[in-house]
Design an enzyme around this catalytic site. Structure first.
Site, mmCIF file in Angstrom:
data_model
loop_
_atom_site.group_PDB
_atom_site.id
_atom_site.type_symbol
_atom_site.label_atom_id
_atom_site.label_comp_id
_atom_site.label_asym_id
_atom_site.label_seq_id
_atom_site.Cartn_x
_atom_site.Cartn_y
_atom_site.Cartn_z
ATOM 1 N N SER A 172 0.837 -1.193 0.000
ATOM 2 C CA SER A 172 0.000 0.000 0.000
ATOM 3 C C SER A 172 0.874 1.246 0.000
ATOM 4 C CB SER A 172 -0.915 0.011 1.233
ATOM 5 O OG SER A 172 -1.784 1.122 1.198
ATOM 6 N N ASP A 173 0.337 2.310 -0.581
ATOM 7 C CA ASP A 173 1.039 3.582 -0.560
ATOM 8 C C ASP A 173 -0.004 4.698 -0.577
ATOM 9 O OD1 ASP A 173 3.882 4.697 -0.725
ATOM 10 O OD2 ASP A 173 2.815 5.922 -2.192
ATOM 11 N N GLN A 174 0.397 5.834 -0.054
ATOM 12 C CA GLN A 174 -0.489 6.993 -0.047
ATOM 13 C C GLN A 174 0.285 8.226 -0.484
ATOM 14 O OE1 GLN A 174 -2.021 9.015 3.661
ATOM 15 N NE2 GLN A 174 -3.932 8.138 2.902
#
Length: 193
Positions: free
Chosen positions: A69-71
């Site tokens: 996951s990345d934001q």
């Protein structure tokens, strides 16, 4: 066959969110270059990094279901990530004052052995109030959000800096959209309570 679940992240926020699903999992931190590529939009950057994080750990654990996951915060087409320092956090919050920011939270759920890969990105639109320098300074000294994209923790005191939040998943802004992730895990053969 029950597959091992691995969160490809060193983020304590993502770990705490995944714990809500009450499934056993391990965490491994992927070593990748998180630099923005030339001409890459914040959305493209976020999706690529989630895929790369999952890919690194999945290659080392081909039988596991790996969650990457990345934001990335998107401020008028410019990617804003973790500030790392007080000065950069101050600059980010000044830049976001009175603005609508889109936080892209991308997830890649991959199992090489099963040949499955599910990707999605949940946008969250956050409108910041008009912030004055004194309240930015008070907030940063109180919460020290230097490890979060955009320098504001909506799950903490940072909520006081905001005017509104719009998203299909309330956990996306914290770093792991659990509604869509639950669906992806079920599709990957992981039984949820």
């Amino acid at each position: 066959m029950t597959r091992q679940v691995i969160l490809a992240s060193s983020s304590k926020y993502r770990r705490e969110l995944l714990e809500r699903l009450r499934i056993p999992f391990n965490c491994f931190s992927p070593e990748i270059d998180e630099s923005v590529l030339p001409n890459e939009t914040p959305l493209q950057n976020c999706i690529r990094l989630a895929r790369e994080k999952a890919g690194v750990i999945a290659r080392e654990n081909p039988g596991a279901v790996v969650i990457g996951s990345d934001q990335v915060a998107d401020v008028n087409g410019k990617a804003i990530s973790k500030p790392g320092t007080h000065d950069k956090a101050t600059q980010q919050l000044h830049e976001m004052s009175g603005q609508k920011i889109v936080f892209h939270t991308a997830v890649c759920v991959s199992c090489l052995e099963a040949g499955t890969q599910i990707e999605f990105c949940i946008p969250t639109t956050v409108e910041f109030r008009e912030l004055n320098p004194a309240e930015i300074e008070r907030y940063l000294l109180a919460e020290q959000p230097y490890d979060c994209a955009g320098s504001a923790k909506s799950e903490g005191l940072g909520i006081a800096l905001l005017k509104s939040i719009q998203s299909d998943d309330p956990t996306a802004l914290i770093g792991l959209p659990l509604i869509a992730l639950s669906d992806a895990l079920r599709k990957s053969g992981i039984a949820l309570p």
